[in-house]
Design a protein around this motif. Structure first.
Motif, mmCIF file in Angstrom:
data_model
loop_
_atom_site.group_PDB
_atom_site.id
_atom_site.type_symbol
_atom_site.label_atom_id
_atom_site.label_comp_id
_atom_site.label_asym_id
_atom_site.label_seq_id
_atom_site.Cartn_x
_atom_site.Cartn_y
_atom_site.Cartn_z
ATOM 1 N N ASP A 218 0.888 -1.399 -0.284
ATOM 2 C CA ASP A 218 -0.316 0.248 0.196
ATOM 3 C C ASP A 218 0.765 1.272 -0.258
ATOM 4 O O ASP A 218 0.637 2.371 -1.035
ATOM 5 N N ALA A 219 2.253 1.444 1.030
ATOM 6 C CA ALA A 219 2.334 2.743 0.895
ATOM 7 C C ALA A 219 3.652 2.278 -0.479
ATOM 8 O O ALA A 219 3.434 3.446 -1.083
ATOM 9 N N GLN A 220 3.915 1.274 -0.920
ATOM 10 C CA GLN A 220 4.130 1.479 -2.719
ATOM 11 C C GLN A 220 3.908 1.497 -3.327
ATOM 12 O O GLN A 220 4.020 3.283 -4.636
ATOM 13 N N ARG A 221 2.011 1.879 -3.425
ATOM 14 C CA ARG A 221 0.752 1.992 -4.499
ATOM 15 C C ARG A 221 1.410 3.671 -4.010
ATOM 16 O O ARG A 221 0.934 4.481 -5.356
ATOM 17 N N GLY A 222 1.250 4.029 -2.943
ATOM 18 C CA GLY A 222 0.931 5.560 -2.842
ATOM 19 C C GLY A 222 2.142 6.395 -2.991
ATOM 20 O O GLY A 222 1.714 7.163 -3.875
ATOM 21 N N ALA A 223 3.564 5.679 -3.200
ATOM 22 C CA ALA A 223 4.803 7.054 -3.424
ATOM 23 C C ALA A 223 4.351 7.231 -4.880
ATOM 24 O O ALA A 223 4.831 8.065 -5.458
ATOM 25 N N TRP A 224 4.378 5.928 -5.519
ATOM 26 C CA TRP A 224 3.765 6.073 -7.123
ATOM 27 C C TRP A 224 2.584 6.769 -7.592
ATOM 28 O O TRP A 224 2.858 7.558 -8.886
ATOM 29 N N ALA A 225 1.504 7.114 -6.652
ATOM 30 C CA ALA A 225 0.698 7.483 -7.440
ATOM 31 C C ALA A 225 0.593 9.326 -7.003
ATOM 32 O O ALA A 225 0.184 9.832 -7.421
ATOM 33 N N ASP A 226 1.623 9.083 -5.810
ATOM 34 C CA ASP A 226 1.705 10.649 -5.729
ATOM 35 C C ASP A 226 2.709 11.199 -7.150
ATOM 36 O O ASP A 226 2.878 12.484 -7.320
ATOM 37 N N TYR A 227 3.994 10.031 -7.499
ATOM 38 C CA TYR A 227 4.970 10.545 -8.540
ATOM 39 C C TYR A 227 3.489 11.116 -9.848
ATOM 40 O O TYR A 227 3.572 11.608 -10.477
ATOM 41 N N LEU A 228 2.939 9.761 -10.311
ATOM 42 C CA LEU A 228 2.331 9.718 -11.133
ATOM 43 C C LEU A 228 0.760 11.182 -11.221
ATOM 44 O O LEU A 228 1.318 11.956 -12.798
ATOM 45 N N ASP A 229 0.468 11.579 -10.199
ATOM 46 C CA ASP A 229 -0.199 12.266 -9.742
ATOM 47 C C ASP A 229 0.371 14.245 -10.551
ATOM 48 O O ASP A 229 -0.208 14.943 -11.153
ATOM 49 N N GLY A 230 1.981 13.605 -9.788
ATOM 50 C CA GLY A 230 2.433 15.402 -9.938
ATOM 51 C C GLY A 230 2.787 15.419 -11.315
ATOM 52 O O GLY A 230 3.272 16.263 -12.372
ATOM 53 N N GLN A 231 2.960 14.432 -12.463
ATOM 54 C CA GLN A 231 3.250 13.909 -13.794
ATOM 55 C C GLN A 231 2.317 14.422 -14.707
ATOM 56 O O GLN A 231 2.463 14.387 -15.456
ATOM 57 N N GLY A 232 1.047 14.289 -14.219
ATOM 58 C CA GLY A 232 0.037 14.480 -15.051
ATOM 59 C C GLY A 232 -0.663 13.467 -15.781
ATOM 60 O O GLY A 232 -0.879 13.165 -16.583
ATOM 61 N N ILE A 233 -0.394 12.588 -15.124
ATOM 62 C CA ILE A 233 0.026 10.565 -16.096
ATOM 63 C C ILE A 233 -1.705 10.404 -15.617
ATOM 64 O O ILE A 233 -1.770 10.255 -14.303
ATOM 65 N N ALA A 234 -2.417 9.792 -16.440
ATOM 66 C CA ALA A 234 -3.164 8.619 -15.652
ATOM 67 C C ALA A 234 -2.882 7.833 -16.100
ATOM 68 O O ALA A 234 -2.523 7.002 -16.444
ATOM 69 N N TYR A 235 -3.835 6.523 -14.518
ATOM 70 C CA TYR A 235 -2.988 5.323 -13.876
ATOM 71 C C TYR A 235 -4.691 5.064 -13.515
ATOM 72 O O TYR A 235 -4.965 5.521 -12.701
ATOM 73 N N LEU A 236 -3.809 3.567 -14.038
ATOM 74 C CA LEU A 236 -4.488 2.749 -12.310
ATOM 75 C C LEU A 236 -3.784 1.110 -12.543
ATOM 76 O O LEU A 236 -3.501 0.826 -12.758
ATOM 77 N N SER B 261 -15.392 6.156 -6.362
ATOM 78 C CA SER B 261 -14.604 7.763 -6.559
ATOM 79 C C SER B 261 -12.602 8.270 -7.344
ATOM 80 O O SER B 261 -12.195 6.798 -7.044
ATOM 81 N N ALA B 262 -12.444 9.423 -7.136
ATOM 82 C CA ALA B 262 -11.194 9.631 -7.515
ATOM 83 C C ALA B 262 -10.646 8.850 -6.676
ATOM 84 O O ALA B 262 -9.231 8.948 -6.739
ATOM 85 N N ALA B 263 -10.593 9.471 -4.718
ATOM 86 C CA ALA B 263 -10.198 8.773 -4.028
ATOM 87 C C ALA B 263 -9.726 7.193 -4.065
ATOM 88 O O ALA B 263 -8.886 7.271 -3.360
ATOM 89 N N ASP B 264 -11.232 6.560 -4.427
ATOM 90 C CA ASP B 264 -10.566 5.160 -4.136
ATOM 91 C C ASP B 264 -10.053 4.699 -4.805
ATOM 92 O O ASP B 264 -9.580 3.926 -5.180
ATOM 93 N N LEU B 265 -9.855 5.424 -6.661
ATOM 94 C CA LEU B 265 -8.933 5.530 -7.209
ATOM 95 C C LEU B 265 -7.371 5.197 -7.635
ATOM 96 O O LEU B 265 -6.859 4.774 -8.115
ATOM 97 N N ARG B 266 -7.421 6.383 -6.735
ATOM 98 C CA ARG B 266 -5.876 6.029 -6.457
ATOM 99 C C ARG B 266 -5.643 5.086 -6.223
ATOM 100 O O ARG B 266 -3.912 5.110 -6.713
ATOM 101 N N THR B 267 -4.906 4.094 -5.179
ATOM 102 C CA THR B 267 -4.317 3.467 -4.682
ATOM 103 C C THR B 267 -4.711 1.965 -4.556
ATOM 104 O O THR B 267 -4.348 1.235 -4.507
ATOM 105 N N ARG B 268 -6.286 1.412 -5.352
ATOM 106 C CA ARG B 268 -7.149 1.010 -5.505
ATOM 107 C C ARG B 268 -6.105 -0.316 -7.155
ATOM 108 O O ARG B 268 -6.507 -0.108 -7.544
ATOM 109 N N VAL B 269 -6.319 -1.834 -6.382
ATOM 110 C CA VAL B 269 -6.164 -2.847 -6.673
ATOM 111 C C VAL B 269 -7.943 -3.405 -7.706
ATOM 112 O O VAL B 269 -8.072 -3.862 -7.176
#
Length: 676
Positions: free
Chosen positions: A219-237, A320-328
């Motif tokens: 969960d912590a690793q997915r959170g770190a990657w979510a922070d980086y991808l959001d900062g770069q403006g990259i849509a991800y799942l 929601s967008a918050a659910d999609l942030r780190t959800r598998v």
């Protein structure tokens, strides 16, 4: 001289000339042939993936793409020699790696995807084919200059134009392009320029990054990657095809078990009803036909029910967008999000449906993702690159169509060859230099975790002798090979190359789990990023060699595979340690050293007839055995050697020359005999 063959030697040449009479290779001026009609060999060889070429192969392939003969265009072709760093088997230091990564970031915009030339209804097939080849040659030339001038190392990339043509077709058809990457190193498998190329084709098209194998991230690793991808403006799942397919397989097994029990009950009831009747064979045949028809009707009904249930679950997704942030995501959730992100574009290819293109490296789980979404195995899954030869369209729902592109290797920067091996870019079975990749594994995975996973003991050099506490490649491979009984034939030393292949395959498969941190992670803290994977409790759940202590205060590693005496002896005498042990035993042992000194002092040299003679005047000599150890010769054998030397001296050094028997004289012998 053997008689000349009566068979006409020109017959075979005449047959070959007759066979190819009137045929020639198409040239650039040919406009009557389409791309698929070119005589470039069998159809199954056109889409063979080409990621590595030698200098000669690259030279000939470039000449072929140019469409001219080598003799006419050889001055315009330059062989790009391999960079010294590309063949460097050693690893980079921390400072060198940081400088290399910084250089990669500075030149990241130069890694482009080959563009398809513009064309319209007036463009002929021959003109388009020629323009595509010229554009592809220019793209390859840019990458070669980038490697030569900037001294950068590129991963092997696709060099077959036919494979890139498949990508162009997928991008032209798709409304939403999904790049599938490996969660352990997402940026390595992502092509940044592909997003720009999609926008160049049509500004309405969109791109999305699907991070597969997300179950390997905490969960912590997915959170770190979510922070980086959001900062770069990259849509991800985030998605895990492996977990989804495992759940589907469990559901199929339960349904199959229930169906089998129902069939057994019906079969028993039918047998009871048939007892006492006369025409049993005819009744059984009629019953079999009814049984087959019921199976088809039941399968059709089940498929319709499953499709309806899947459509209902897709419509019921509300995240929601918050659910999609780190959800598998689950398969239904992923389909719902893809439908929401896909723009509606009316064109001649879609027919009113949403077209979703799937693009990615081989082995990132692209076909497994499609299987998880469809719910049945409609796409072949293979571990070798190039399993999917042509792009395929799969109808997911009534309004969504998936367009699967063949696995394609994009050009990407790499630090070393060892890093490419560990990332699964280079094939392990064809590996020759294994110390670099094995050294990376020893660096990234904690030593105690390696011992616990494999049940071995890895002996390292002590700190007072210059060791760092981290095993070297030789120390790790020697320990594993000896514990698993991997020895070289004839030598008896541990087979390090064979052990390296096993360990590297475990690393690529995820048994030895290591995830790369995003670029925003603090430098020098890569081990902290993987700390959650290598806690004592986490490793104890994956291996039986890490057991909990009796008092429950901690865990201890059992080295069952390394506790045998032959394994300890092989590790202690493996590699250079064996030679050092033999040298120390021969030169430092008191008895052997004294005997050697005594023997050397007792030798005296006398002048004989034309040669120096050595006479032994001692009763014992020191010899060296087969394995380098000292061996003392007894007095009887020494006396025998002395008697032989005395007889040789009395003989006066004369040699008995054997007269040559006369025989058939060969050409040239008389000349040499006259010279001497």
């Amino acid at each position: 001289m053997p008689p000349r063959s009566k068979v006409n030697s020109s017959l075979g040449k005449a047959i070959i000339r007759k066979r190819f009479e009137g045929k020639r290779r198409p040239t650039d001026r040919d406009t009557e042939l389409h791309t698929t009609d070119m005589d470039d060999g069998p159809s199954w060889t056109k889409l063979q993936s080409i990621t590595q070429q030698g200098d000669l192969e690259e030279f000939l392939h470039t000449a072929e793409l140019a469409g001219t003969e080598f003799t006419a265009e050889r001055q315009n072709i330059k062989i790009i020699a391999a960079n010294d760093q590309a063949v460097n088997p050693y690893l980079l230091t921390a400072t060198e790696e940081a400088a290399t990564l910084q250089k990669h970031r500075e030149h990241g915009d130069m890694l482009r995807v080959p563009r398809r030339p513009l064309w319209d209804a007036t463009t002929t097939a021959g003109e388009l084919h020629r323009a595509e080849r010229e554009s592809f040659m220019a793209w390859r030339r840019e990458l070669a200059l980038l490697q030569e001038q900037e001294g950068l190392l590129l991963t092997p990339f696709e060099r077959n134009l036919e494979v890139w043509r498949q990508l162009w077709r997928v991008l032209e058809r798709s409304h939403l392009v999904v790049q599938i990457v490996d969660a352990r190193n997402p940026l390595l498998f992502r092509s940044r320029d592909l997003t720009a190329y999609v926008a160049e084709i049509d500004a309405r098209k969109r791109s999305l990054l699907l991070i597969n194998k997300a179950d390997m991230l905490s969960d912590a690793q997915r959170g770190a990657w979510a922070d980086y991808l959001d900062g770069q403006g990259i849509a991800y799942l985030f998605f895990s095809a492996k977990e989804s397919n495992a759940r589907l397989e469990e559901e199929r097994e339960r349904e199959a078990a229930a169906r089998l029990a129902q069939e057994m009950a019906l079969h028993t009831a039918g047998e009871d009803a048939l007892d006492g009747l006369q025409d049993l064979d005819a009744l059984r045949a009629r019953e079999q036909q009814h049984h087959v028809r019921r199976d088809h009707e039941r399968e059709a009904a089940e498929a319709a029910a499953a499709a309806a249930a899947f459509d209902a679950s897709v419509r019921a997704v509300a995240l929601s967008a918050a659910d999609l942030r780190t959800r598998v995501l689950q398969p239904a959730e992923l389909v719902s999000i893809l439908m929401r992100e896909c723009p509606e574009i009316a064109d001649e290819h879609s027919h009113g449906r949403l077209m979703i293109g799937l693009v990615g490296y081989p082995n990132v789980g692209k076909s497994s993702t499609i299987n998880a979404l469809v719910g049945s195995k409609k796409v072949n899954v293979g571990a070798m690159p190039g399993k999917t030869k042509h792009f395929q369209t799969i109808h997911l729902t009534e309004s969504v169509v998936l367009c699967d592109c063949p696995g394609l290797v994009f050009p990407t920067f790499a630090t070393t060859q060892a890093d490419m091996v560990c990332n699964g870019v280079l094939p392990i079975d064809q590996l020759r230099e294994f110390t670099g990749p094995a050294g990376l594994v020893a660096r990234r995975i904690p030593r105690w975790a390696l011992e616990a996973i494999y049940g071995i003991e890895v002996r390292v050099r002590p700190l007072e002798e210059g060791g760092s506490g981290v095993p070297t490649a030789e120390e790790l491979l020697t320990a594993y090979a000896a514990a698993r009984g991997m020895f070289k034939g004839g030598e008896g030393n541990p087979d390090e190359a064979r052990a390296a292949r096993v360990l590297l395959k475990d690393y690529v498969a995820g048994k030895l789990l290591y995830c790369h941190a995003p670029p925003t992670w603090p430098t020098g803290q890569a081990q902290d990023f993987n700390a959650d994977h290598y806690t004592r409790q986490a490793v104890a759940g994956r291996t039986r060699h890490l057991v909990e202590d009796a008092d429950g205060a901690g865990f201890s590693v059992r080295h069952a595979a390394s506790d045998r005496n032959n394994v300890k002896r092989a590790i202690a005498t493996g590699g250079s340690a064996r030679v050092d042990a033999l040298d120390a035993r021969f030169f430092t042992t008191g008895a052997a050293l004294a005997q050697a000194q005594r023997g050397a002092g007792a030798h005296r040299v006398t002048q004989g007839r034309g040669f120096a003679q050595m006479q032994v005047a001692v009763a014992a000599r020191s010899h060296v055995g087969d394995e380098g150890e000292g061996r003392v010769v007894g007095a009887v054998e020494a006396a025998r050697l002395a008697a032989r030397a005395q007889q040789a001296q009395l003989a006066g050094g004369k040699k008995a020359h054997k007269k040559k028997r006369p025989g058939k004289q060969r050409s040239g012998q008389g000349v040499y005999e006259d010279m001497f």
